[in-house]
Design an enzyme around this catalytic site. Structure first.
Site, short mmCIF file in Angstrom:
data_model
loop_
_atom_site.label_atom_id
_atom_site.label_comp_id
_atom_site.label_asym_id
_atom_site.label_seq_id
_atom_site.Cartn_x
_atom_site.Cartn_y
_atom_site.Cartn_z
N GLU A 97 0.79 -1.22 0.00
CA GLU A 97 0.00 0.00 0.00
C GLU A 97 0.83 1.27 0.00
OE1 GLU A 97 -1.73 -1.93 3.56
OE2 GLU A 97 -1.83 0.14 4.26
N CYS A 117 6.80 -6.84 6.62
CA CYS A 117 7.91 -6.31 7.42
C CYS A 117 8.31 -7.38 8.43
CB CYS A 117 7.44 -5.05 8.16
SG CYS A 117 8.75 -4.25 9.12
N CYS A 121 6.94 -4.99 15.35
CA CYS A 121 6.42 -4.03 16.33
C CYS A 121 4.97 -4.41 16.69
CB CYS A 121 6.49 -2.61 15.79
SG CYS A 121 8.16 -2.10 15.36
N CYS A 124 1.90 -2.42 15.06
CA CYS A 124 1.91 -2.13 13.62
C CYS A 124 1.32 -3.28 12.81
CB CYS A 124 3.35 -1.86 13.18
SG CYS A 124 3.45 -1.42 11.43
N GLY A 168 7.02 -1.85 5.81
CA GLY A 168 8.43 -2.22 5.64
C GLY A 168 9.38 -1.33 6.41
N SER A 223 11.78 5.83 14.85
CA SER A 223 10.64 5.43 15.68
C SER A 223 11.18 5.02 17.05
CB SER A 223 9.90 4.27 15.03
OG SER A 223 9.42 4.67 13.77
N LEU A 224 10.96 5.88 18.03
CA LEU A 224 11.50 5.61 19.36
C LEU A 224 10.43 4.93 20.22
CD1 LEU A 224 14.08 6.12 21.11
CD2 LEU A 224 12.87 8.09 22.04
N HIS A 225 9.31 5.60 20.40
CA HIS A 225 8.11 5.05 21.04
C HIS A 225 8.27 4.60 22.49
CE1 HIS A 225 6.61 5.33 17.03
NE2 HIS A 225 6.88 4.13 16.61
N ASN A 299 -3.04 4.50 16.28
CA ASN A 299 -4.16 4.13 15.43
C ASN A 299 -4.29 2.61 15.64
OD1 ASN A 299 -6.04 4.04 13.40
ND2 ASN A 299 -4.85 5.30 12.01
N CYS A 341 -0.30 2.18 9.01
CA CYS A 341 0.50 1.22 8.22
C CYS A 341 -0.09 -0.17 8.15
CB CYS A 341 1.85 1.05 8.89
SG CYS A 341 2.63 2.55 9.20
N1 SAH Z 1 9.74 0.73 9.63
C1 SAH Z 1 9.72 2.16 9.69
C2 SAH Z 1 8.55 2.76 8.95
C3 SAH Z 1 7.27 2.36 9.56
S1 SAH Z 1 5.84 3.28 9.43
C4 SAH Z 1 9.71 2.61 11.13
O1 SAH Z 1 9.57 1.78 12.01
O2 SAH Z 1 9.89 3.80 11.37
C5 SAH Z 1 6.05 4.86 9.99
C6 SAH Z 1 5.62 5.17 11.42
O3 SAH Z 1 4.30 4.74 11.74
C7 SAH Z 1 6.55 4.53 12.44
O4 SAH Z 1 6.91 5.50 13.37
C8 SAH Z 1 5.67 3.49 13.05
O5 SAH Z 1 6.13 3.12 14.32
C9 SAH Z 1 4.32 4.17 13.04
N2 SAH Z 1 3.17 3.28 13.24
C10 SAH Z 1 3.05 1.99 12.89
N3 SAH Z 1 1.85 1.51 13.25
C11 SAH Z 1 1.19 2.52 13.86
C12 SAH Z 1 -0.08 2.65 14.45
N4 SAH Z 1 -0.93 1.61 14.50
N5 SAH Z 1 -0.43 3.84 14.98
C13 SAH Z 1 0.42 4.89 14.93
N6 SAH Z 1 1.64 4.85 14.37
C14 SAH Z 1 2.03 3.68 13.84
#
Ligand code: SAH
Length: 358
Positions: A97, A117, A121, A124, A168, A223-225, A299, A341
């Site tokens: 997508e 991917c 995570c 995701c 990815g 992406s730290l989170h 999300n 994503c």
């Molecule tokens: N693999 C890369 C790109 C991923 S998508 C990465 O990890 O950064 C881009 C961003 O969307 C990342 O920060 C990812 O953590 C975030 N993301 C993934 N799923 C999500 C969700 N359900 N809600 C909010 N952000 C999300």
């Protein structure tokens, strides 16, 4: 780029090459030279092979040996806010997508770099079925071309930004992604400024250093989170390979070497990483580093994890600001069409499974 062409196995997907590369091997079957430019333009305009205005026997030779269009639009969903989500189908049947977002300052294409991917995570949707395969540089360029053509004049560039934030992990597909960056910024091609490209990684620290050495002017997002390794390991398996301290050092080094501010992404998950203690730890970690925090509310992909309230999300960002960190809350676009994503793809596959069971 020339070096790339020599060292790798030659692909039959023409979108993998810039104009001079195409000229270096197509001249055997396509003459005179200006016809190769026509083919190059056709790639950027996502044209089908039968739309090429060149002699039939050349078309036949071209289609016997090469692929002009490696993907097609499978489904488009349009959100109330104008966001369009595309499911693109590759020639081998795989689907990934991409999202077209309209904003005041221009349009952005959110691009995937892999089908699926392998980073795992917990929040995701892209990673649910693991990694299917890498996208090649040409497939990524073809995705940009087909979405561009679907949103205005084919001969114009109808977007001003690209974010590698679809499904990815871009740095897990390093060579294809960096080659794509060269192709999309090519003066003969879309001629996009590196500054208008953002690459988001889950934090593969060794690859961040490889990227740094290329000295591109792109925006690096990490992406730290989480504010501790313990929390991060619970939601991001990659945290078992690299500690937060290693990420802090990589951000520091990257910013120093490239003179570009690094973006840290922080997705708020209720009860997991959303406390003011998290804010305080983040400030201690990053106060001396050239960076900005992009906070986003979760999300949710299922009912195991929830977002925080809007009020708490604002309070979290305010707390970071009060403590001296640069931070903003990112608005989530297209949530009515499964904006996060991999969500649309998962939905699509679920429906497909349901349909095939009927
Ligand atoms: N693999 C890369 C790109 C991923 S998508 C990465 O990890 O950064 C881009 C961003 O969307 C990342 O920060 C990812 O953590 C975030 N993301 C993934 N799923 C999500 C969700 N359900 N809600 C909010 N952000 C999300």
């Amino acid at each position: 780029m020339e070096q790339n062409l020599k060292s790798e196995k030659k692909s039959n997907i023409l979108a993998n090459y810039n104009l001079s590369e195409l000229e270096s091997f197509l001249l055997d079957i396509i003459k005179p030279k200006y016809r190769i430019k026509q083919i190059f333009d056709a790639i950027l305009q996502a044209k089908d092979i039968d739309e090429l205005n060149i002699p039939k026997e050349m078309i036949t030779k071209l289609s016997e040996n090469y692929i002009l269009k490696p993907l097609k639009i499978h489904t488009v969903l349009k959100s109330k806010d104008g966001t369009k989500k595309y499911l693109l189908q590759l020639n081998d049947g795989n689907i990934f997508e991409s999202v077209f977002l309209t904003q005041n300052y221009g349009n952005t294409i959110c691009l995937s770099t892999q089908v699926g991917c392998r980073m795992g995570c917990s929040f995701c949707a892209s990673t649910v079925k693991g990694l299917i395969r890498n996208l090649t540089a040409g497939e990524m360029l073809a995705a940009i071309s087909i979405i561009n053509a679907d949103n205005g004049q084919k001969t114009e560039r109808n977007f001003s930004n690209i974010v590698l934030m679809g499904s990815g992990e871009p740095l897990d597909n390093f060579d294809n992604v960096t080659k794509f960056l060269y192709l999309v910024t090519d003066k003969n091609g879309f001629n996009l400024s590196e500054r208008n490209i953002s690459l988001s990684t889950c934090g593969l620290v060794n690859k961040i250093y490889d990227l740094m050495k290329l000295k591109l002017n792109i925006n690096l997002c990490i992406s730290l989170h989480a504010s501790t390794d313990e929390i991060r390991q619970k939601i991001m398996p990659v945290a078992k390979a690299y500690s937060i301290n290693e990420i802090v050092k990589a951000v520091f080094d990257y910013a120093k070497y490239t003179k570009r501010r690094v973006i840290l992404e922080y997705c708020l998950i209720k009860g997991v990483n959303d406390s003011f203690d998290d804010c305080e730890r983040l400030v201690k970690l990053f106060k001396n580093v050239l960076c900005h925090f992009n906070v986003i509310n979760l999300n949710p992909k299922d009912d195991k994890q929830s977002p925080v309230t809007k009020k708490s999300a604002y309070a979290f960002v305010q707390k970071l600001n009060d403590l001296g960190l640069s931070a903003t809350l990112r608005r989530s676009q297209g949530s009515d069409i499964e904006g996060a994503c991999g969500q649309l793809k998962v939905k699509f596959e679920q429906n497909d499974e349901k349909n095939s069971k009927k």
